[in-house]
Write an enzyme that holds these catalytic residues in place. Sequence first.
Site, PDB file in Angstrom:
ATOM      1  CG  ASN A  44      17.238  90.653  28.202  1.00  0.00           C
ATOM      2  OD1 ASN A  44      18.099  90.128  28.883  1.00  0.00           O
ATOM      3  ND2 ASN A  44      17.370  90.842  26.902  1.00  0.00           N
ATOM      4  CD  GLU A  57      16.671  98.540  30.949  1.00  0.00           C
ATOM      5  OE1 GLU A  57      16.376  97.358  30.699  1.00  0.00           O
ATOM      6  OE2 GLU A  57      16.925  99.383  30.079  1.00  0.00           O
ATOM      7  CB  CYS A  91      13.184 100.713  30.498  1.00  0.00           C
ATOM      8  SG  CYS A  91      12.904  98.954  30.240  1.00  0.00           S
TER       9      CYS A  91
HETATM   10  N1  THU Z   1      16.242  95.156  26.227  1.00  0.00           N
HETATM   11  C1  THU Z   1      16.368  95.361  27.573  1.00  0.00           C
HETATM   12  O1  THU Z   1      16.379  94.422  28.374  1.00  0.00           O
HETATM   13  N2  THU Z   1      16.453  96.640  28.004  1.00  0.00           N
HETATM   14  C2  THU Z   1      16.448  97.740  27.201  1.00  0.00           C
HETATM   15  O2  THU Z   1      16.305  98.850  27.661  1.00  0.00           O
HETATM   16  C3  THU Z   1      16.628  97.539  25.744  1.00  0.00           C
HETATM   17  C4  THU Z   1      16.173  96.209  25.244  1.00  0.00           C
HETATM   18  C5  THU Z   1      16.123  93.766  25.761  1.00  0.00           C
HETATM   19  C6  THU Z   1      14.745  93.395  25.270  1.00  0.00           C
HETATM   20  C7  THU Z   1      15.058  92.239  24.353  1.00  0.00           C
HETATM   21  O3  THU Z   1      15.101  91.051  25.106  1.00  0.00           O
HETATM   22  C8  THU Z   1      16.453  92.521  23.820  1.00  0.00           C
HETATM   23  O4  THU Z   1      16.986  93.538  24.676  1.00  0.00           O
HETATM   24  C9  THU Z   1      16.481  93.011  22.395  1.00  0.00           C
HETATM   25  O5  THU Z   1      15.590  94.062  22.221  1.00  0.00           O
END
Ligand code: THU
Length: 138
Positions: A44, A57, A91
Amino acid sequence: MSMSDQALVELAFTMLERSYVPYSKFPVGAALECADGSVFTGCNVENAAYGSTICAERTALVKAVSEGHRDFVRLAVVGNSEDYCWPCGSCRQMLYEFAPDLTVLVARANHEFVRLSLGRDLLPYGFGPLSLTQQEKS
Ligand code: THU
């Protein structure tokens, strides 16, 4: 021979250190496997304008598509929390576009994971490319 589920999960775990998460402090890692065995990783990437954040993702997905890969078979998504790191709705939707039958491995901090189907378990009755061809004539 493709890698084991656990190996794909472990690859996703290696991406946690690449996460850019100054705001949530919640790193997420992903590894997306294609039919030809190639794997695209992601983390992320947050932003001071919070809504511009990109999930792990979708980072992996966009890396893959931009390199000419759309034939996804398996995804691992991992987090550092006690609960499983469930993929968010955006996602799920983005992945459904290319791979409604995708196998999704969802892991938690202790490296345990569950194995689910995107279309059957995570996004049943999803809206995809076929939905757009079902329009009634006016
Ligand atoms: N996040 C992801 O990378 N994937 C997900 O499916 C759920 C949420 C990240 C986004 C953000 O940087 C952090 O988790 C908190 O929401």
